[in-house]
Design a protein around this motif. Structure first.
Motif, PDB file in Angstrom:
ATOM      1  N   LEU A 155       0.376  -4.972  -5.317  1.00  0.00           N
ATOM      2  CA  LEU A 155      -0.557  -4.779  -4.534  1.00  0.00           C
ATOM      3  C   LEU A 155      -1.838  -5.718  -4.710  1.00  0.00           C
ATOM      4  O   LEU A 155      -2.317  -6.140  -3.612  1.00  0.00           O
ATOM      5  CB  LEU A 155      -1.190  -3.442  -4.654  1.00  0.00           C
ATOM      6  N   ALA A 156      -2.348  -6.163  -6.012  1.00  0.00           N
ATOM      7  CA  ALA A 156      -3.283  -6.778  -6.199  1.00  0.00           C
ATOM      8  C   ALA A 156      -2.772  -8.184  -5.578  1.00  0.00           C
ATOM      9  O   ALA A 156      -3.652  -9.087  -4.998  1.00  0.00           O
ATOM     10  CB  ALA A 156      -3.422  -6.928  -7.502  1.00  0.00           C
ATOM     11  N   LYS A 157      -1.488  -8.723  -5.832  1.00  0.00           N
ATOM     12  CA  LYS A 157      -1.119 -10.020  -5.416  1.00  0.00           C
ATOM     13  C   LYS A 157      -1.034 -10.022  -3.960  1.00  0.00           C
ATOM     14  O   LYS A 157      -1.374 -11.206  -3.669  1.00  0.00           O
ATOM     15  CB  LYS A 157       0.392 -10.290  -5.862  1.00  0.00           C
ATOM     16  N   ASN A 206       3.768   3.285 -11.396  1.00  0.00           N
ATOM     17  CA  ASN A 206       4.475   1.990 -11.617  1.00  0.00           C
ATOM     18  C   ASN A 206       3.694   0.895 -11.736  1.00  0.00           C
ATOM     19  O   ASN A 206       2.986   0.514 -10.878  1.00  0.00           O
ATOM     20  CB  ASN A 206       5.569   1.904 -10.446  1.00  0.00           C
ATOM     21  N   ALA A 207       3.606   0.281 -13.020  1.00  0.00           N
ATOM     22  CA  ALA A 207       2.874  -0.806 -13.259  1.00  0.00           C
ATOM     23  C   ALA A 207       3.130  -2.076 -12.249  1.00  0.00           C
ATOM     24  O   ALA A 207       2.145  -2.664 -11.927  1.00  0.00           O
ATOM     25  CB  ALA A 207       2.858  -1.366 -14.454  1.00  0.00           C
ATOM     26  N   TYR A 208       4.449  -2.203 -12.095  1.00  0.00           N
ATOM     27  CA  TYR A 208       4.533  -3.565 -11.161  1.00  0.00           C
ATOM     28  C   TYR A 208       4.426  -3.280  -9.748  1.00  0.00           C
ATOM     29  O   TYR A 208       3.907  -4.356  -8.923  1.00  0.00           O
ATOM     30  CB  TYR A 208       6.061  -4.028 -11.155  1.00  0.00           C
ATOM     31  N   VAL A 209       4.216  -2.066  -9.147  1.00  0.00           N
ATOM     32  CA  VAL A 209       3.651  -1.853  -7.928  1.00  0.00           C
ATOM     33  C   VAL A 209       2.371  -2.241  -7.836  1.00  0.00           C
ATOM     34  O   VAL A 209       1.858  -2.915  -6.923  1.00  0.00           O
ATOM     35  CB  VAL A 209       3.889  -0.420  -7.600  1.00  0.00           C
ATOM     36  N   TRP A 247       0.848  -1.257   0.023  1.00  0.00           N
ATOM     37  CA  TRP A 247       0.024  -0.076   0.114  1.00  0.00           C
ATOM     38  C   TRP A 247       0.707   1.287   0.050  1.00  0.00           C
ATOM     39  O   TRP A 247       0.807   2.129  -0.727  1.00  0.00           O
ATOM     40  CB  TRP A 247      -0.942   0.033   1.269  1.00  0.00           C
ATOM     41  N   GLU A 248       1.941   1.094   0.850  1.00  0.00           N
ATOM     42  CA  GLU A 248       2.744   2.523   0.976  1.00  0.00           C
ATOM     43  C   GLU A 248       3.520   2.730  -0.404  1.00  0.00           C
ATOM     44  O   GLU A 248       3.631   3.795  -1.034  1.00  0.00           O
ATOM     45  CB  GLU A 248       4.009   2.194   1.927  1.00  0.00           C
ATOM     46  N   ALA A 249       4.152   1.608  -1.053  1.00  0.00           N
ATOM     47  CA  ALA A 249       4.697   1.614  -2.232  1.00  0.00           C
ATOM     48  C   ALA A 249       3.792   2.350  -3.407  1.00  0.00           C
ATOM     49  O   ALA A 249       4.035   3.003  -4.257  1.00  0.00           O
ATOM     50  CB  ALA A 249       5.144   0.378  -2.784  1.00  0.00           C
ATOM     51  N   MET A 250       2.517   1.664  -3.240  1.00  0.00           N
ATOM     52  CA  MET A 250       1.450   2.440  -4.335  1.00  0.00           C
ATOM     53  C   MET A 250       1.421   3.995  -3.992  1.00  0.00           C
ATOM     54  O   MET A 250       0.945   4.657  -5.174  1.00  0.00           O
ATOM     55  CB  MET A 250       0.141   1.446  -4.233  1.00  0.00           C
ATOM     56  N   GLU A 251       1.189   4.451  -3.032  1.00  0.00           N
ATOM     57  CA  GLU A 251       1.052   5.918  -2.618  1.00  0.00           C
ATOM     58  C   GLU A 251       2.193   6.623  -3.134  1.00  0.00           C
ATOM     59  O   GLU A 251       2.106   7.600  -3.526  1.00  0.00           O
ATOM     60  CB  GLU A 251       0.941   6.019  -1.269  1.00  0.00           C
ATOM     61  N   ARG A 252       3.631   6.010  -2.952  1.00  0.00           N
ATOM     62  CA  ARG A 252       4.649   6.622  -3.526  1.00  0.00           C
ATOM     63  C   ARG A 252       4.961   6.425  -4.965  1.00  0.00           C
ATOM     64  O   ARG A 252       5.381   7.370  -5.559  1.00  0.00           O
ATOM     65  CB  ARG A 252       5.731   5.943  -2.753  1.00  0.00           C
ATOM     66  N   PHE A 253       4.428   5.658  -5.455  1.00  0.00           N
ATOM     67  CA  PHE A 253       4.851   5.160  -6.866  1.00  0.00           C
ATOM     68  C   PHE A 253       3.471   4.592  -7.721  1.00  0.00           C
ATOM     69  O   PHE A 253       3.387   3.640  -8.209  1.00  0.00           O
ATOM     70  CB  PHE A 253       5.850   4.130  -6.928  1.00  0.00           C
ATOM     71  N   SER A 296      -5.436  -1.989 -12.051  1.00  0.00           N
ATOM     72  CA  SER A 296      -4.220  -2.132 -13.018  1.00  0.00           C
ATOM     73  C   SER A 296      -4.025  -2.172 -14.465  1.00  0.00           C
ATOM     74  O   SER A 296      -3.551  -1.409 -15.408  1.00  0.00           O
ATOM     75  CB  SER A 296      -3.352  -3.481 -12.427  1.00  0.00           C
ATOM     76  N   ILE A 297      -4.950  -3.011 -14.930  1.00  0.00           N
ATOM     77  CA  ILE A 297      -5.232  -3.345 -16.583  1.00  0.00           C
ATOM     78  C   ILE A 297      -5.668  -2.079 -17.091  1.00  0.00           C
ATOM     79  O   ILE A 297      -5.265  -1.578 -18.122  1.00  0.00           O
ATOM     80  CB  ILE A 297      -5.969  -4.350 -16.820  1.00  0.00           C
ATOM     81  N   GLU A 298      -6.570  -1.405 -16.367  1.00  0.00           N
ATOM     82  CA  GLU A 298      -6.945  -0.135 -16.886  1.00  0.00           C
ATOM     83  C   GLU A 298      -6.029   0.948 -17.033  1.00  0.00           C
ATOM     84  O   GLU A 298      -6.004   1.485 -18.317  1.00  0.00           O
ATOM     85  CB  GLU A 298      -8.079   0.388 -16.168  1.00  0.00           C
ATOM     86  N   ARG A 299      -5.068   1.024 -16.061  1.00  0.00           N
ATOM     87  CA  ARG A 299      -4.072   2.078 -16.252  1.00  0.00           C
ATOM     88  C   ARG A 299      -2.782   1.541 -16.991  1.00  0.00           C
ATOM     89  O   ARG A 299      -2.290   2.426 -17.431  1.00  0.00           O
ATOM     90  CB  ARG A 299      -3.636   2.374 -14.701  1.00  0.00           C
ATOM     91  N   PHE A 300      -2.469   0.205 -16.991  1.00  0.00           N
ATOM     92  CA  PHE A 300      -1.452  -0.221 -17.535  1.00  0.00           C
ATOM     93  C   PHE A 300      -2.003  -1.571 -18.517  1.00  0.00           C
ATOM     94  O   PHE A 300      -1.595  -2.494 -18.385  1.00  0.00           O
ATOM     95  CB  PHE A 300      -0.557  -0.775 -16.673  1.00  0.00           C
TER      96      PHE A 300
END
Length: 219
Positions: free
Chosen positions: A29-31, A22-25, A13-19, A49-53
């Motif tokens: 998160l989903a994983k 980033n598609a892999y982030v 969650w923190e990584a998603m907020e920061r990046f 994730s698919i919609e954005r990337f």
């Protein structure tokens, strides 16, 4: 283990907020949501994730995984077929499609898909391993053995060998020693390999049952 998953989810969650770009982030998160058994959130995160990337193969892969986990097998098949129109470079999407087909009981289609993928990607071992496992699941043990023995040694791995041992074990008591030898070979290089240890236990149990049957028949 649950605590570790929750801690990893917090990091995701923190990584998603920061990046956020980033598609892999987003995939991670989903994983992690799926691993935490927060499946509706995992599905939503995967779709986002698919919609954005849309050009990120991993985004499609994690959505298929979530859909299979939630029992939405037909939807998973649909996603896999859409992904294949975009990505078909290493056989991974073909295996995901085969998994979705197997889960729907479409064994013939799955088998055809895997053979086609193997012909296209002859050096991708996970395709052969999965085909061997599918055939064994269908109790076509000799066919499974044939597929797995045909794996070139340069690409075979412990999964290949352990799946092969399982197919041999299930062909009868007369082949138990052969199956055990294969598993022992794997454990010689990887002493803690969990699937090999589990298969060895099954072989030894079958050997014990055989010995017990012989003793009972002698009385």
């Amino acid at each position: 283990m649950a605590g570790e998953i929750l801690a990893a989810l917090a990091v995701a969650w923190e990584a998603m907020e920061r990046f956020p770009e980033n598609a892999y982030v987003s995939v991670d998160l989903a994983k992690m949501l799926m691993m935490a058994n927060r499946l509706p959130e995992a599905e939503q995160a995967a779709f986002e994730s698919i919609e954005r990337f849309p050009n990120n193969a991993a985004s499609w892969g994690i959505l298929g995984a979530v859909l299979r986990r939630t029992g939405q097998y037909a939807k998973a098949e649909e996603i896999c077929r859409k992904a294949l129109t975009r990505f078909n470079t290493d056989g991974r999407q073909r295996m995901y499609l085969a998994q979705a087909l197997v889960l729907q009981g479409k064994i013939g289609e799955a088998e055809a898909e895997l053979w086609s993928a193997i012909n296209e990607f002859p050096d991708v071992v996970f395709l052969r391993n999965f085909l061997g496992a599918v055939l064994a699941r269908e109790r076509r043990f000799s066919e499974s053995e044939e597929v797995l023995r045909a794996v070139p040694p340069r690409i075979g791995n412990s999964v290949t060998r352990v799946t092969l041992a399982g197919s041999i074990r299930r062909q009868g008591h007369h082949r138990l020693a052969e199956a055990l030898s294969i598993v022992e070979e794997v454990l010689g290089g990887e002493p803690d390999e969990p699937h090999a240890l589990a298969e060895k236990a099954k072989i030894l149990e079958a050997m014990g049952d055989r010995k017990s049957t012989r003793l009972n028949s002698s009385h």
